[in-house]
Structures are given as structure tokens and as C-alpha cells.
Write a protein that holds these residues in place. Sequence first.
Motif, mmCIF file in Angstrom:
data_model
loop_
_atom_site.group_PDB
_atom_site.id
_atom_site.type_symbol
_atom_site.label_atom_id
_atom_site.label_comp_id
_atom_site.label_asym_id
_atom_site.label_seq_id
_atom_site.Cartn_x
_atom_site.Cartn_y
_atom_site.Cartn_z
ATOM 1 N N ARG A 102 0.811 -1.220 0.000
ATOM 2 C CA ARG A 102 0.000 0.000 0.000
ATOM 3 C C ARG A 102 0.845 1.270 0.000
ATOM 4 O O ARG A 102 0.322 2.351 0.231
ATOM 5 N N GLN A 103 2.124 1.112 -0.268
ATOM 6 C CA GLN A 103 2.968 2.297 -0.442
ATOM 7 C C GLN A 103 2.520 3.042 -1.691
ATOM 8 O O GLN A 103 2.272 2.452 -2.742
ATOM 9 N N ARG A 104 2.409 4.340 -1.595
ATOM 10 C CA ARG A 104 1.949 5.146 -2.721
ATOM 11 C C ARG A 104 3.063 5.303 -3.758
ATOM 12 O O ARG A 104 4.242 5.114 -3.450
ATOM 13 N N PRO A 105 2.707 5.688 -4.980
ATOM 14 C CA PRO A 105 3.727 5.830 -6.029
ATOM 15 C C PRO A 105 4.847 6.795 -5.674
ATOM 16 O O PRO A 105 5.987 6.619 -6.130
ATOM 17 N N ASP A 106 4.563 7.812 -4.854
ATOM 18 C CA ASP A 106 5.617 8.766 -4.495
ATOM 19 C C ASP A 106 6.492 8.269 -3.342
ATOM 20 O O ASP A 106 7.439 8.949 -2.932
ATOM 21 N N SER A 122 5.282 7.400 -0.238
ATOM 22 C CA SER A 122 4.688 7.705 1.062
ATOM 23 C C SER A 122 3.661 6.653 1.472
ATOM 24 O O SER A 122 3.276 5.789 0.675
ATOM 25 N N TRP A 123 3.223 6.751 2.719
ATOM 26 C CA TRP A 123 2.077 6.000 3.221
ATOM 27 C C TRP A 123 1.119 6.956 3.899
ATOM 28 O O TRP A 123 1.554 7.900 4.579
ATOM 29 N N GLU A 180 -5.656 3.398 6.282
ATOM 30 C CA GLU A 180 -6.321 3.045 5.027
ATOM 31 C C GLU A 180 -7.837 3.194 5.113
ATOM 32 O O GLU A 180 -8.599 2.311 4.754
ATOM 33 N N ASP A 199 -6.549 9.662 5.758
ATOM 34 C CA ASP A 199 -5.792 9.725 4.508
ATOM 35 C C ASP A 199 -4.785 10.869 4.475
ATOM 36 O O ASP A 199 -4.668 11.570 3.485
#
Length: 398
Positions: A242-246, A248-249, A253, A258
Motif C-alpha cells: 500500500r505504499q503510494r507511487p511517491d 509515502s504512506w 487506510e 488519509d
Amino acid sequence: MSTSLPSEPAAVERAHAAAQRLEHWGDRRGWAGADPYDGLNARRLAAAMRGSPLALRLLTQVVKRSPVNLRPMLGIPAGLSAATLAQVISAYARNGFLPPSEAAPKLRRCIEELQRLRCARYSEPCWGYHFDVQTRVFFYPRTDPNTIATAFAGLALLDAHDLAGDERAAELALGVGEFFVRHVPQTETGQGAFFGYLEGDRTPIHNASMLICALLARLGRLYGRDEFTAAVAAGLRYTVDRQRPDGSWPYGELPHLDWVDGFHTGYVLDSLLTCVQAGIGGSDAERAWRRGLRFYAERLIDPDGATRYQPDSLYPVDGQCVAQAIQTLSRAATLEPELADKRWLVLDYAESRLMRRDGAYAFQRERFWLNRTAHPRWVQAPMLSALTHLLASVSQTA
């Protein structure tokens, strides 16, 4: 402020002196004091608000944010937190700033005090805060254990074992691991599983779940507990996937969880690294840590060493965010030295913009004013632990 790196030898000397001053400040007070979230300990006013979660949140935030210390007026006493003791135990165990003959008895006393603060309702060691908590997510009383305080305590006890040779501390830490697997559910999903924040809780909060994973990873390695290692592998998969593309977390969830912030991101990164160092998670977990660390160093730490509370918001510059950045970057020094070099800028910022004359550190710097309140759990103990990580990182990279 200058954005060039300070001289490392001079910075090390300053860090050593800062740790000594800060330890003296805390030791004189028994590490008790104010807390940003102790508003519900008010002996005046709080009882009339007990029926309203919104009123309790409002009281907490007014006490936390006020530029004037309202605690004497509201009858809020100084308190001692298990989470404070945990960070101080880690600092005394790692040391590097006191003679061993002085650090060792202080370490033992803090462990004894930590045991005294255990939640009495459980046979396993576990801890809560010294105040009731009303968040936007849930309410929990001071008598209930929570993941953060309990995981910090368990990790600190392992530091006392690994770094100072305290065998009894390892046994207590094992009991903490048993508490988590027996009382805090790991919720299975299609992509891994996560631990909750409280007993019976199933809220998907990354830093809470990963702190438990970090503790179980160390325990699994020390005691050969396969069930601990399996739980860690599932927890890692949940957070890594669930790590974001940039890089980050989010805090959690769910839509109302958020956001991304500095110190919780640091918790996740340190926990990930602990799991990788324990041999769990493999290359996927290490890649996630490296991507996350780059996001952290580039988006949450400014060129002058100021730590952002959130990526798009510098203020408030929070003392715990500063301490966590020093620790997280120090732990990264051998694997990501270029990113880790920013720890010296953060130290410089802490000393020039947050340090008080008595050796403690201010709570928060706003755009136009400084909240100088010294909070042991929130800032002072994390800063002392961070300074010991910083000093240790120098010897590791020498």
C-alpha cells in the motif's frame, strides 16, 4: 539559515553535549511533566464534558495549542508516561553520552518504573498513556493498553537486552509480544494483514501495525518463534503493497485517515528497517524502505533542516518530527549515506530554533511564535533517544 552541512566533528561534539544537558533536565524531574494530549486530566472542567466526544476533543486541542500553559489553571498535574520511559530506556541502553557507571543504574531504575506502570488487568506486560484519549477515530481510557506505548516499551526492553545485556528485559519483551498476538487482532486482507491499535481494534493504521511487526521481528529472531515471523511477513506485505507511487504512506487506510505526516512516516520507516535487518521481507521490503526514505528526506525535511508536519505544510515545526528525523536518518546512515547526511541539518535546526536555555526542546514552532512547553513524552525522550542514534551512527560509518 545556511543550507550547507555543518562540520561533522563539531556537530558530534554539540550532539554529545546536548544529550547530556537533556538527560540532566529529564532526570531531575523523574521524566515527568506536561503532555500535548493531557487535557482530559483536567481536574476542573473535564467532568462536565464527559458526555460529548466533540467537547473532549476541543478541550484536548485547546490545552495542546494554547500559547499560554493552561494546565495550572485547569488543574492538570505533571505525569509520567510509559512511552517516555521506553524512549529513555533505549537511550540509556545505547548510551554514548554518559559514563557506563552512571547510565547502568539509571537504566535499571527506568525499567523498574516501567514495570510499575504496567496495565494491571493483563497477565502480559502492556502499557497505556497516563491520560484518557479522545481522537477522531475512538476513545480509550488511561487504564487501557495501546499499541504505541506497548510497542515502544517492548522495543526498549529489547534494546536493554541487546545493548546492555539485561536478560530479564528480554523476558519482559517476550511477554509484550505474547500480549499482541493474544489480544490485538491481525486482520487478514487479500494483500497481507494488519494489527490494530487497541485490544480488539481493527482500524488499519500503518505505523501502529508496523511497530508491532518490528517488535515481533526482533523477538522472532531472538527466540526462534516462527509464528511471530509469519505475522511479521503478513504485516509487511500489507504495508509494502500500500505504499503510494511517491513513496509515502497515509496514516491509515480509511478515507478519514488519509493524511501523510512526518513522525508517523518515520515510525513506519524505522519499523520496516528493523524487519529487514531481522531478515524478514526480503528485497521488496528493502526497496519500499529506500523509496520511503527518499520521499521522507526530500518532501518532509527542508534544505535548512526544518521538518515538515505534512508534505504541503511546514508549520507547525513539531519537536517530535525533528527528533524522529534525526533518528530515522541516523539509522539510515550506513545504507543511504547521502540522504542520511540531512540529519546534521536537522540537528542544527533543533539547536538553533527549538532548544531552550535549560537544555530541553520546545514543543512547536509556528510561523510567528514558539510554543516553549517542554513535553517529556512527545519531545524530550524522543530527542534523547534520537541523539544516541546520531552518536552511534558516527561510529558505525567511521
